[in-house]
Design a protein around this motif. Structure first.
Motif, PDB file in Angstrom:
ATOM      1  N   ASN A  90       0.412  -1.789  -0.187  1.00  0.00           N
ATOM      2  CA  ASN A  90       0.186   0.195  -0.079  1.00  0.00           C
ATOM      3  C   ASN A  90       0.315   1.429  -0.099  1.00  0.00           C
ATOM      4  O   ASN A  90       0.149   2.477   0.602  1.00  0.00           O
ATOM      5  N   TYR A  94      10.022   4.326   3.762  1.00  0.00           N
ATOM      6  CA  TYR A  94      10.160   6.135   3.617  1.00  0.00           C
ATOM      7  C   TYR A  94      12.794   5.758   3.296  1.00  0.00           C
ATOM      8  O   TYR A  94      12.551   6.542   3.497  1.00  0.00           O
ATOM      9  N   GLN A 232       4.768  21.313   4.441  1.00  0.00           N
ATOM     10  CA  GLN A 232       4.815  20.149   5.300  1.00  0.00           C
ATOM     11  C   GLN A 232       6.334  19.621   4.437  1.00  0.00           C
ATOM     12  O   GLN A 232       7.105  19.045   5.416  1.00  0.00           O
ATOM     13  N   GLY A 550      -3.493   5.991  -2.380  1.00  0.00           N
ATOM     14  CA  GLY A 550      -3.881   5.251  -1.420  1.00  0.00           C
ATOM     15  C   GLY A 550      -5.012   4.449  -1.533  1.00  0.00           C
ATOM     16  O   GLY A 550      -5.500   3.435  -1.058  1.00  0.00           O
ATOM     17  N   ARG A 606      -0.195   4.111  -2.035  1.00  0.00           N
ATOM     18  CA  ARG A 606      -0.078   5.872  -1.262  1.00  0.00           C
ATOM     19  C   ARG A 606       1.537   6.180  -0.755  1.00  0.00           C
ATOM     20  O   ARG A 606       2.161   5.606  -0.351  1.00  0.00           O
ATOM     21  N   PHE A 607       1.516   7.359  -1.644  1.00  0.00           N
ATOM     22  CA  PHE A 607       2.831   8.424  -1.471  1.00  0.00           C
ATOM     23  C   PHE A 607       3.160   8.729  -0.445  1.00  0.00           C
ATOM     24  O   PHE A 607       1.522  10.175  -0.227  1.00  0.00           O
ATOM     25  N   GLN A 608       3.571   9.134   0.774  1.00  0.00           N
ATOM     26  CA  GLN A 608       3.381   9.696   2.478  1.00  0.00           C
ATOM     27  C   GLN A 608       3.987  10.883   1.798  1.00  0.00           C
ATOM     28  O   GLN A 608       4.873  10.929   1.204  1.00  0.00           O
ATOM     29  N   PHE A 609       3.962  12.087   2.443  1.00  0.00           N
ATOM     30  CA  PHE A 609       5.046  13.151   2.556  1.00  0.00           C
ATOM     31  C   PHE A 609       5.998  12.917   2.670  1.00  0.00           C
ATOM     32  O   PHE A 609       7.212  13.265   2.453  1.00  0.00           O
ATOM     33  N   GLY A 610       6.082  11.859   3.766  1.00  0.00           N
ATOM     34  CA  GLY A 610       7.617  11.281   4.291  1.00  0.00           C
ATOM     35  C   GLY A 610       8.041  10.481   3.490  1.00  0.00           C
ATOM     36  O   GLY A 610       9.725  10.544   3.216  1.00  0.00           O
ATOM     37  N   ASN A 632       8.777  14.730   8.283  1.00  0.00           N
ATOM     38  CA  ASN A 632       8.022  13.553   8.032  1.00  0.00           C
ATOM     39  C   ASN A 632       8.508  12.529   8.090  1.00  0.00           C
ATOM     40  O   ASN A 632       7.721  11.427   7.421  1.00  0.00           O
ATOM     41  N   GLN A 633       9.736  12.862   8.946  1.00  0.00           N
ATOM     42  CA  GLN A 633      10.261  11.276   8.798  1.00  0.00           C
ATOM     43  C   GLN A 633      10.214  10.724  10.632  1.00  0.00           C
ATOM     44  O   GLN A 633      11.601  11.740  11.088  1.00  0.00           O
TER      45      GLN A 633
ATOM     46  N   PRO B  88       7.648  11.568  15.739  1.00  0.00           N
ATOM     47  CA  PRO B  88       8.654  12.250  14.571  1.00  0.00           C
ATOM     48  C   PRO B  88       7.853  13.126  13.653  1.00  0.00           C
ATOM     49  O   PRO B  88       6.226  13.107  13.800  1.00  0.00           O
ATOM     50  N   ALA B  89       8.593  13.903  13.546  1.00  0.00           N
ATOM     51  CA  ALA B  89       8.097  15.657  13.014  1.00  0.00           C
ATOM     52  C   ALA B  89       6.722  15.336  11.828  1.00  0.00           C
ATOM     53  O   ALA B  89       7.100  14.268  10.899  1.00  0.00           O
ATOM     54  N   GLY B  90       5.638  15.836  11.857  1.00  0.00           N
ATOM     55  CA  GLY B  90       5.168  15.444  10.549  1.00  0.00           C
ATOM     56  C   GLY B  90       3.806  14.722  11.316  1.00  0.00           C
ATOM     57  O   GLY B  90       3.251  14.401   9.755  1.00  0.00           O
ATOM     58  N   GLN B  91       4.227  12.947  11.892  1.00  0.00           N
ATOM     59  CA  GLN B  91       3.673  12.114  12.008  1.00  0.00           C
ATOM     60  C   GLN B  91       2.095  12.355  12.924  1.00  0.00           C
ATOM     61  O   GLN B  91       2.366  13.201  14.431  1.00  0.00           O
ATOM     62  N   ALA B 173      -6.933   2.639   3.634  1.00  0.00           N
ATOM     63  CA  ALA B 173      -6.620   1.754   3.028  1.00  0.00           C
ATOM     64  C   ALA B 173      -7.598   0.776   3.110  1.00  0.00           C
ATOM     65  O   ALA B 173      -7.285  -0.504   2.454  1.00  0.00           O
ATOM     66  N   GLY B 218      -3.627  19.839   5.351  1.00  0.00           N
ATOM     67  CA  GLY B 218      -2.024  20.018   5.637  1.00  0.00           C
ATOM     68  C   GLY B 218      -1.789  18.811   7.164  1.00  0.00           C
ATOM     69  O   GLY B 218      -0.302  18.669   6.638  1.00  0.00           O
ATOM     70  N   GLU B 220      -1.091  14.692   7.566  1.00  0.00           N
ATOM     71  CA  GLU B 220      -1.468  13.734   6.502  1.00  0.00           C
ATOM     72  C   GLU B 220      -2.205  12.728   6.884  1.00  0.00           C
ATOM     73  O   GLU B 220      -3.082  11.794   6.806  1.00  0.00           O
TER      74      GLU B 220
END
Lengths: 633, 232
Positions: A90, A94, A232, A550, A606-610, A632-633, B88-91, B173, B218, B220
């Motif tokens: 899915n 990263y 982001q 996704g 699904r392509f995440q920001f991370g 984002n990781q 972690p940032a952004g999560q 999903a 904005g 995720e």
């Protein structure tokens, strides 16, 4: 007496031999190791070191990493039992796509340093070798910045002083824009030192340097411009993300560099227009290595019977035309890609499978449904019933009977009697389609780009020497068009884009007003399909998290909004041909088609920001605390 | 005969010397808990919101990483010692404390035997009093939305989804059907209702799992209400 003489003589000889200094006795020049002085005073030896550096270049889609590096992103379906994970996951880890080969950078830096220090080479050789190494270094930094964002910019070999303290070797990440600036400035610096020769394809040329510069600048420009839509995906120190104010500067550089190639100052490059059939002509761009081909600028070359060959044709040839039993058919382009090729009147439309009232449309020949489309379709994709090596592919999923049931089989090419008859006939194509039957097409299509029509190219013993095209003139034109469009010069953009399009049979030119962002996105997708661009293009336009969102795709998703840059593209669909059997009907024996999702496809990309910037793994950040983590990781 | 004897001696020596312990004990202390806002659990998507534990003092520092399950639970099997916990940032669909000097704040945890520690976060929104029931081949849901973050960091709602699935994993999903409401069409945060038609399920079953998720503009990760099993 005689004895004494012998002893004396022996003693004298021993003493005399010992007179040699111990140090010179032990200092024997090695016969297996070539020293720097030797290597960098002989152009042939220096070139062989350079050849190793050429060989270590990294490309996203390439033959050495195999056919799987061309699959994924829903542009194709992987028809191999061990590779269904590509369509069952899915999304991506990263860490996917990350590279961090500073060993290669160090070898390039050492090569440049040692060449600079050498005296034994002719000045012209020396200049060219250094320029080539700088090209490779810039190209690798470009590859890294595409995947990782800003990375430590090391341009000198670093030396450890054995003090136990390594902090002077720990370099922080440069800004993303700094790396792009480095690539651009290096290209500017070396373009005059490289040969201006359109036939110099597998070594760096002025054209290659300029093509790299144009591509890098267009990437940087679009990250600056479209990165603003995803705040982001940036870091406070700009290790990731480029300020929007820099966009126009980059687009201007891209246009200038691309125009330098277009106006011929880097060699006589031109679009490949040789064969009368436009689809054959398009396929031949990737096959023709003669000097007739003025389109390819920089390639990775192969040679049959030299050991330097690849298995792309072995892995992806049509099963029924295969030179090698059970080695075929792995890469199946998806209907998502196939339907995105325009009609010849410059409009987008799904392939007509049903009429307005929902009844199937019947075709006399399987190829008829694809008639009147962009010639690049048949040049990129091997359609059902298309010719390869003088034979036609045999792709159909079964018979549709009068009562609307389907007569098929789980084995490709198997025979069964039709209702009311006793003579068995073939009910499934020899190339499939059977759900989950590997090595045959499961989407209805095979790949044609790079597929080698030479006799024996599909044999494991011979394999193929079709080159990998890294830079070609059509992409330069598209980079120029994109840069011109973003700079508000739509008429110029239309001129460049129409050249590429008319070569593909789209002879009605686009007017300046027709050029939109969606057009630019679409043109790159169809012209450069399977050339390793799709991921990086979607990333730099910040479209990746939109098109790969996704959510599973429905048929409605599939056939609507074709040509829209934000169209969902999460699962590879197929177009399954069926033969109609109903002796009472005028359509008996004709073909119909159904949009079908191949059975193994259970995931949705699904392509995440991370995912926008690949992970810098823990071993790197632990060894160098100055490295900041990706967003984002 | 003699050969056999030597062989016997040899194996005995090997067997005897292997008795010595040659490894560390496996980590034995469980640290677990869940994401909460003022005691109310926060639901997220399974395997999408990661957390990291750091233990310093052993050379190179790298995270021990794992992710929350869909009910917001986490657990880790650790050695006793001092750890720092962070996300972690952004999560995650919530705000995490940032340090004044930049970077993510960490929570210091001393692990000494099994222990439960809930992670208090500030979500942008909360789904309040969700009611879900099946009738007429549909799952109908009513709920309220509470806007938690209202200061300069506030974010809008992109969309609200009602997902149903045949297994207990319910998210964007993993679903068999979903209803969607655009954030722009929400006029009142109270008494919102959505319904989704239950598709034919093969093999048949007379229940589905459902939950409501909010996609914050904005951000995720979506925030979810608790999963409910619904009979029909």
């Amino acid at each position: 007496m005689n004895k004494i003489f012998k002893i004396t003589m022996a003693a004298v000889l021993l003493t005399a031999a010992s007179c040699k200094k111990d140090s010179s006795f032990l200092d024997v020049p090695p016969t297996q190791v070539l020293t720097n002085d030797v290597v960098f005073s002989d152009p042939a030896l220096a070139l062989s070191v350079l050849a190793n550096l050429y060989d270590r270049q990294v490309d996203f889609s390439n033959f050495d990493d195999g056919w799987r590096s061309f699959a994924d992103f829903s542009e194709s379906f992987p028809s191999e039992n061990g590779s269904y994970y590509i369509v069952q996951r899915n999304g991506w880890d990263y860490a996917e796509w990350n590279i961090w080969d500073y060993g290669y950078i160090r070898d390039l830096n050492l090569f440049i340093q040692r060449l600079n220090a050498s005296n034994g080479l002719a000045a012209s050789d020396k200049t060219r070798f250094i320029a080539e190494a700088r090209f490779l270094r810039a190209n690798y930094y470009f590859e890294m910045v595409k995947r990782m964002g800003g990375v430590p910019l090391i341009t000198e070999p670093l030396e450890y002083d054995y003090s136990g303290n390594v902090t002077n070797l720990q370099k922080p990440r440069a800004k993303e824009s700094d790396i792009y600036d480095f690539v651009i400035s290096e290209a500017e610096a070396i373009k005059g030192q490289l040969p201006v020769n359109a036939n110099e394809k597998s070594r760096a040329s002025a054209g290659a340097a300029l093509a790299m510069e144009a591509r890098a600048a267009v990437y940087a420009g679009s990250i600056a411009k479209y990165g603003a839509t995803t705040p982001q995906v940036s870091l406070p120190g700009n290790e990731v993300g480029i300020p929007a104010s820099m966009a126009n500067g980059y687009y201007t550089k891209a246009l200038t560099a691309a125009q330098a190639i277009i106006n011929g100052s880097a060699g006589s490059y031109a679009l490949y227009k040789v064969l009368p059939d436009l689809s054959d002509n398009f396929a031949a761009i990737f096959l023709d290595k003669s000097s007739v081909n003025q389109e390819t600028i920089f390639i990775e070359d192969y040679k049959v019977n030299s050991g330097r060959v690849h298995s792309f044709t072995v892995n992806d040839q049509p099963f029924s035309i295969s030179d090698e039993g059970y080695d075929a058919g792995r890469l199946n382009p998806s209907l998502n890609l196939v339907e995105s090729f325009e009609k010849l009147d410059n409009t987008f439309a799904p392939l007509p499978t049903k009429d307005a009232s929902g009844n199937p449309i019947f075709y006399n020949n399987q190829l008829d449904i694809f008639a009147g489309r962009d010639a690049r379709l048949a040049g990129t994709v091997l359609l059902p019933n298309a010719l390869f090596k003088g034979k036609r592919t045999d792709i159909f999923a079964g018979y549709l009977l009068a009562d609307n049931s389907i007569l098929s089989s789980n084995e490709a090419g198997s025979l069964k009697p039709l209702p009311g008859t006793t003579t068995p006939v073939q009910v499934v194509g020899k190339d499939g389609i059977v759900n989950g039957l590997e090595l045959r097409s499961q989407t209805g299509f095979y790949i044609r780009k790079y597929l080698d029509p030479q006799e024996g190219s599909g044999r494991r013993g011979r394999r193929s020497d079709v080159p990998l095209v890294r830079y070609r003139y059509a992409e330069v034109l598209l980079n120029a068009a994109e840069a011109a469009f973003e700079l508000g010069q739509a008429p110029l953009a239309a001129t460049y884009m129409n050249q590429v399009r008319s070569r593909a049979g789209l002879t009605t030119p686009l007017a300046a007003g027709d050029i939109t962002f969606d057009r630019i996105v679409h043109e790159r997708r169809v012209e450069l399909a399977f050339e390793g661009h799709i991921l990086f293009d979607m990333k730099r336009w910040r479209l990746a998290h939109i098109v790969w969102d996704g959510n599973p795709m429905s048929v409605t998703d599939l056939v609507s909004n074709i040509g829209s840059a934000k169209k969902r593209n999460t699962q590879p669909w197929g177009l399954w041909p069926y033969k109609y059997y109903n002796p009472a009907s005028p359509n008996n024996g004709k073909w119909l088609f159904r949009e079908t999702l191949p059975g193994p496809v259970t995931g949705a990309n699904r392509f995440q920001f991370g995912n926008y910037y690949s992970m810098i793994t823990g071993d790197i950040t632990a060894a160098n605390p100055k490295i900041v983590k990706q967003p984002n990781q | 005969m003699k050969k056999l004897f030597y062989l016997l001696i040899f194996t005995t020596v090997i067997a005897a010397s292997s008795c010595k312990k040659d490894n560390y004990k496996a980590p034995g202390s469980t640290l677990k808990g869940r994401l909460v806002y003022k005691g109310d659990p926060i639901g997220v998507e399974y395997n999408q919101v990661p957390f990291e534990l750091y233990q310093s003092g052993f050379g190179k520092v790298g995270p021990i990483g794992a992710s929350f399950d869909q009910d917001g639970n986490y657990s880790a099997l650790l050695f006793d010692g001092n750890y720092r916990f962070t996300i972690p940032a952004g999560q995650g669909p919530f705000m995490w404390k940032e340090r004044a000097t930049g970077g993510r704040d960490t929570i210091a945890i001393t692990v000494n035997g099994d222990q439960t520690m809930n992670i208090e976060v500030t979500p942008y929104y909360m789904i309040r009093s969700p009611q879900m029931a099946a009738s007429g081949g549909k799952v109908n849901a009513t709920f309220n939305i509470e806007k938690v973050v209202t200061d300069a960091n506030a974010k809008g709602i992109e969309r609200v989804n009602l997902y149903i699935n045949k297994t207990q994993f319910v998210s964007g999903a993993d679903n068999i059907a979903s209803a969607e409401m655009a954030g722009s069409s929400i006029t009142s945060m109270n008494n919102l209702s959505m319904s989704v038609t239950i598709p034919t399920i093969s093999p048949t079953q007379n229940y589905v799992f459902a939950r409501i998720g909010i996609k914050i503009a904005g951000v995720e990760d979506m925030i979810f209400s608790p999963v409910q099993k619904i009979q029909f």
